[in-house]
Design a protein around this motif. Structure first.
Motif, PDB file in Angstrom:
ATOM      1  N   ASP A   1       0.828  -1.209   0.000  1.00 31.86           N
ATOM      2  CA  ASP A   1       0.000   0.000   0.000  1.00 31.86           C
ATOM      3  C   ASP A   1       0.861   1.256   0.000  1.00 31.86           C
ATOM      4  O   ASP A   1       0.380   2.341  -0.326  1.00 31.86           O
ATOM      5  CB  ASP A   1      -0.904   0.014   1.244  1.00 31.86           C
ATOM      6  N   LEU A   2       2.132   1.083   0.388  1.00 31.10           N
ATOM      7  CA  LEU A   2       3.053   2.213   0.484  1.00 31.10           C
ATOM      8  C   LEU A   2       4.481   1.687   0.371  1.00 31.10           C
ATOM      9  O   LEU A   2       4.790   0.611   0.885  1.00 31.10           O
ATOM     10  CB  LEU A   2       2.866   2.944   1.822  1.00 31.10           C
ATOM     11  N   ILE A   3       5.328   2.443  -0.296  1.00 27.44           N
ATOM     12  CA  ILE A   3       6.743   2.076  -0.413  1.00 27.44           C
ATOM     13  C   ILE A   3       7.578   3.226   0.133  1.00 27.44           C
ATOM     14  O   ILE A   3       7.381   4.392  -0.252  1.00 27.44           O
ATOM     15  CB  ILE A   3       7.146   1.781  -1.873  1.00 27.44           C
ATOM     16  N   LEU A   4       8.490   2.913   1.046  1.00 25.96           N
ATOM     17  CA  LEU A   4       9.421   3.903   1.592  1.00 25.96           C
ATOM     18  C   LEU A   4      10.813   3.602   1.047  1.00 25.96           C
ATOM     19  O   LEU A   4      11.320   2.494   1.237  1.00 25.96           O
ATOM     20  CB  LEU A   4       9.449   3.849   3.123  1.00 25.96           C
ATOM     21  N   VAL A   5      11.434   4.567   0.402  1.00 25.57           N
ATOM     22  CA  VAL A   5      12.765   4.383  -0.179  1.00 25.57           C
ATOM     23  C   VAL A   5      13.752   5.298   0.550  1.00 25.57           C
ATOM     24  O   VAL A   5      13.556   6.517   0.587  1.00 25.57           O
ATOM     25  CB  VAL A   5      12.782   4.708  -1.684  1.00 25.57           C
ATOM     26  N   ASP A   6      14.782   4.700   1.114  1.00 25.92           N
ATOM     27  CA  ASP A   6      15.840   5.487   1.758  1.00 25.92           C
ATOM     28  C   ASP A   6      16.741   6.053   0.655  1.00 25.92           C
ATOM     29  O   ASP A   6      17.538   5.335   0.063  1.00 25.92           O
ATOM     30  CB  ASP A   6      16.648   4.600   2.702  1.00 25.92           C
ATOM     31  N   THR A   7      16.592   7.337   0.381  1.00 26.79           N
ATOM     32  CA  THR A   7      17.355   7.957  -0.723  1.00 26.79           C
ATOM     33  C   THR A   7      18.696   8.523  -0.262  1.00 26.79           C
ATOM     34  O   THR A   7      19.386   9.184  -1.042  1.00 26.79           O
ATOM     35  CB  THR A   7      16.527   9.067  -1.401  1.00 26.79           C
ATOM     36  N   ASP A   8      19.068   8.284   1.001  1.00 26.52           N
ATOM     37  CA  ASP A   8      20.391   8.714   1.459  1.00 26.52           C
ATOM     38  C   ASP A   8      21.485   7.737   1.026  1.00 26.52           C
ATOM     39  O   ASP A   8      22.668   8.008   1.203  1.00 26.52           O
ATOM     40  CB  ASP A   8      20.420   8.856   2.991  1.00 26.52           C
ATOM     41  N   THR A   9      21.075   6.598   0.486  1.00 25.21           N
ATOM     42  CA  THR A   9      22.049   5.645  -0.036  1.00 25.21           C
ATOM     43  C   THR A   9      22.495   6.086  -1.426  1.00 25.21           C
ATOM     44  O   THR A   9      21.865   6.945  -2.057  1.00 25.21           O
ATOM     45  CB  THR A   9      21.446   4.231  -0.125  1.00 25.21           C
TER      46      THR A   9
END
Length: 364
Positions: free
Chosen positions: A50-58
């Motif tokens: 239902d939701l995707i969280l992407v760590d963009t600090d990588t």
């Protein structure tokens, strides 16, 4: 009777590019929440999130965010980052704040909490991307001037000193008990600290037990706070972007004024030595936060620097001038050590917190 019970809504969340510790924090938070059932969906699962969280600090975070947006067209794909996004996107800011986490997750899953990028941000992003490196122009300040300089001077002697502005006492410093008596409000003190051209006078005062009894603020905490107020996102003189520094010991951050990312910077700088150019390249932090932290730790004696402070290498750099930070990361041992320090390693011993989190998520 079962039909009368309220149904608990389930929200399935996919965590992408998360470190083991970060994912464990989410798992702990989800276990403690009881009004909504949050399930973590693995990236290789057939279950639709239902939701995707992407760590963009990588390193590949933003690229992966773009790919997932194309793959899951009907699912909100949110950026999870320390820095504000450089693109318009659903956004969850680091670090996680438990008091606001679940309302934001609920909003994100419903297509809300969209961060809109300003035109100025777009211009700055295009400039940085065209060069392919992080760059910044910063200013410097002289910590020996103004209210901060007077406090530092008074704290190093043995005589009780009153610091006066326009003939009135602002602070009374008692080195023998390592305390400071504030005679004005914190807001007034902050305003005076930010004035680089403030005229102050230091005057010795006779011993006064009543004043000492009222002095509740430690010299350490006062120096720390005033260094942050004075710095205002500037580099402390005589440091330059090439000054190599490390942390002598970990400051007691629970007793000092908060600086964003102070925990992360303290952990990093206690195990490696860097200069500002390298630090800005390997850690995705805002420059003002880095500079305020350096100011606070330098003034309070926690920061150790190389021999650049002997005056030989600071020639041509004066307080108040602009200096450039960033550019290509040099291929030297300091850079390699810094990159290793910020990269998770299976060879590094696990902390107690990491071991507890691994047990919670069922790993040995």
């Amino acid at each position: 009777m079962d039909n009368m019970l309220p149904k608990v809504k389930t929200i399935r969340i996919m965590l992408q590019d998360m470190g083991e510790q970060q994912e464990a924090i989410f798992r702990m938070a989800f276990k403690m929440h009881n009004t909504t059932n949050y399930e973590i969906v693995q990236p290789d699962s057939d279950i639709q999130p239902d939701l995707i969280l992407v760590d963009t600090d990588t390193e590949q975070g933003l690229a992966n965010w773009n790919k997932l947006k194309d793959t899951y067209e009907n699912v909100p794909v949110a950026i999870f980052s320390i820095k504000e996004p450089t693109v318009t996107s659903p956004y969850l800011a680091k670090p996680i704040k438990f008091d606001t986490l679940f309302p934001i997750l609920r909003s994100l899953s419903q297509g809300g909490s969209i961060y809109e990028v300003s035109e100025q941000q777009k211009e700055d992003t295009n400039t940085n991307h065209s060069s392919g490196v992080r760059k910044a122009t910063i200013h410097r300040f002289n910590p020996q001037r103004g209210l901060l300089g007077a406090l530092k001077f008074a704290s190093q002697g043995h005589q009780d000193i009153a610091i006066l502005h326009e003939g009135k006492p602002v602070l009374i410093v008692f080195p023998s008990i390592q305390r400071v008596l504030l005679t004005i409000s914190a807001s007034e003190l902050e305003k005076l600290s930010k004035d680089d051209n403030l005229s102050v006078v230091c005057k010795a005062v006779p011993d006064n037990p009543q004043w000492k009894e009222k002095a509740k603020v430690t010299i350490m905490s006062c120096l720390w706070q005033m260094a942050i107020w004075t710095a205002q996102g500037r580099l402390i003189y005589p440091m330059t972007p090439q000054t190599v520094f490390t942390l002598k010991r970990w400051p007691n951050l629970t007793r000092l004024a908060p600086v964003p990312e102070s925990m992360r910077l303290s952990a990093f700088l206690t195990k490696t030595s860097v200069n500002l150019n390298v630090l800005y390249k390997v850690m995705p932090l805002d420059m003002p936060d880095i500079l305020n932290y350096l100011s606070a730790t330098y003034v309070t004696g926690f920061l150790a620097t190389d021999t650049e402070f002997d005056g030989q290498n600071t020639k041509g750099h004066v307080a108040g001038e602009s200096v450039n930070v960033g550019g290509e990361l040099p291929d030297n041992q300091m850079s390699r050590d810094a990159q290793k320090a910020v990269s998770p390693s299976a060879e590094q011993p696990r902390s107690l917190l990491q071991r507890l989190m691994r047990k919670l998520i069922g790993k040995k």
